[in-house]
Design a protein around this motif. Structure first.
Motif, PDB file in Angstrom:
ATOM      1  N   THR A 139       4.750  45.270  70.103  1.00 24.87           N
ATOM      2  CA  THR A 139       3.638  46.382  69.828  1.00 24.87           C
ATOM      3  C   THR A 139       4.037  47.028  68.464  1.00 24.87           C
ATOM      4  O   THR A 139       5.237  47.320  68.282  1.00 24.87           O
ATOM      5  N   MET A 140       3.038  47.045  67.536  1.00 25.12           N
ATOM      6  CA  MET A 140       3.243  47.341  66.159  1.00 25.12           C
ATOM      7  C   MET A 140       1.992  48.153  65.688  1.00 25.12           C
ATOM      8  O   MET A 140       1.013  48.107  66.350  1.00 25.12           O
ATOM      9  N   ASP A 141       2.265  48.736  64.498  1.00 31.09           N
ATOM     10  CA  ASP A 141       1.149  49.327  63.928  1.00 31.09           C
ATOM     11  C   ASP A 141       0.552  48.463  62.892  1.00 31.09           C
ATOM     12  O   ASP A 141       0.699  47.174  63.040  1.00 31.09           O
ATOM     13  N   LEU A 142      -0.435  48.764  61.875  1.00 30.85           N
ATOM     14  CA  LEU A 142      -1.061  47.582  61.230  1.00 30.85           C
ATOM     15  C   LEU A 142      -0.419  47.387  60.007  1.00 30.85           C
ATOM     16  O   LEU A 142      -1.067  46.867  58.988  1.00 30.85           O
ATOM     17  N   ASN A 143       0.774  47.553  59.653  1.00 31.05           N
ATOM     18  CA  ASN A 143       1.527  47.027  58.502  1.00 31.05           C
ATOM     19  C   ASN A 143       1.563  45.647  58.427  1.00 31.05           C
ATOM     20  O   ASN A 143       1.942  45.007  59.283  1.00 31.05           O
ATOM     21  N   ARG A 158      -2.336  51.789  70.219  1.00 32.36           N
ATOM     22  CA  ARG A 158      -3.520  52.472  70.674  1.00 32.36           C
ATOM     23  C   ARG A 158      -3.904  53.561  69.446  1.00 32.36           C
ATOM     24  O   ARG A 158      -5.023  53.686  68.974  1.00 32.36           O
ATOM     25  N   PHE A 159      -2.980  54.186  69.024  1.00 36.02           N
ATOM     26  CA  PHE A 159      -3.117  55.401  68.040  1.00 36.02           C
ATOM     27  C   PHE A 159      -3.835  54.843  66.957  1.00 36.02           C
ATOM     28  O   PHE A 159      -4.753  55.354  66.424  1.00 36.02           O
ATOM     29  N   HIS A 160      -3.141  53.600  66.295  1.00 35.38           N
ATOM     30  CA  HIS A 160      -3.636  53.124  64.846  1.00 35.38           C
ATOM     31  C   HIS A 160      -4.952  52.325  65.248  1.00 35.38           C
ATOM     32  O   HIS A 160      -5.796  52.320  64.279  1.00 35.38           O
ATOM     33  N   MET A 161      -5.264  51.815  66.426  1.00 32.17           N
ATOM     34  CA  MET A 161      -6.418  51.161  66.751  1.00 32.17           C
ATOM     35  C   MET A 161      -7.856  52.290  66.511  1.00 32.17           C
ATOM     36  O   MET A 161      -8.468  52.035  65.985  1.00 32.17           O
ATOM     37  N   ILE A 162      -7.317  53.433  67.342  1.00 33.10           N
ATOM     38  CA  ILE A 162      -8.373  54.766  67.475  1.00 33.10           C
ATOM     39  C   ILE A 162      -8.598  55.107  65.876  1.00 33.10           C
ATOM     40  O   ILE A 162      -9.704  55.290  65.551  1.00 33.10           O
ATOM     41  N   ARG A 167     -11.958  56.124  61.460  1.00 31.82           N
ATOM     42  CA  ARG A 167     -12.196  56.057  59.908  1.00 31.82           C
ATOM     43  C   ARG A 167     -13.550  55.075  59.366  1.00 31.82           C
ATOM     44  O   ARG A 167     -14.346  55.553  58.530  1.00 31.82           O
ATOM     45  N   SER A 168     -13.545  53.888  60.131  1.00 32.71           N
ATOM     46  CA  SER A 168     -14.554  53.134  60.070  1.00 32.71           C
ATOM     47  C   SER A 168     -16.026  53.839  60.464  1.00 32.71           C
ATOM     48  O   SER A 168     -17.110  53.794  59.698  1.00 32.71           O
TER      49      SER A 168
END
Length: 106
Positions: free
Chosen positions: A25-29, A49-53, A58-59
């Motif tokens: 599990t990772m962020d979008l780096n 989940r946090f970075h996906m939301i 933002r989109s």
């Protein structure tokens, strides 16, 4: 946090141990994807989940502003997108259902 440092760190574990890793599990780096693919050949990458939301929010806001700018500032459509922007991001459970407020924009 540097790619070189992380590759060196995970390189200390045996290839067999790294092959047993099922998910990461990772962020979008961008660099993290390369590291996971290099070190954990059988791992499936899961974005947290946090970075996906955050990315979806933002989109959505970018699209809302882009559409809003196509209308005249005095138009009803512009005001519908401009004023209640927080309402569009609210969770369904947090919306007022018993005593809804009247909004002249609608």
């Amino acid at each position: 946090r540097y790619k070189k440092t992380l590759l060196k760190y995970f390189g200390r574990f045996s290839p067999q141990a790294r092959a047993n890793v099922k998910t990461v599990t990772m962020d979008l780096n961008f660099y993290y994807q390369d590291i996971v693919r290099a070190c954990f050949p059988n791992a499936q990458i899961v974005i947290d989940r946090f970075h996906m939301i955050q990315m979806l929010t933002r989109s959505f806001n970018s699209l809302r502003v882009q559409v809003m700018k196509t209308f005249d500032k005095r138009s009803r459509q512009y005001q519908l997108l401009k004023s209640p922007w927080k309402l569009y991001l609210k969770k369904y459970d947090e919306l007022e259902k018993v005593h809804p407020r009247y909004n002249w924009h609608y």
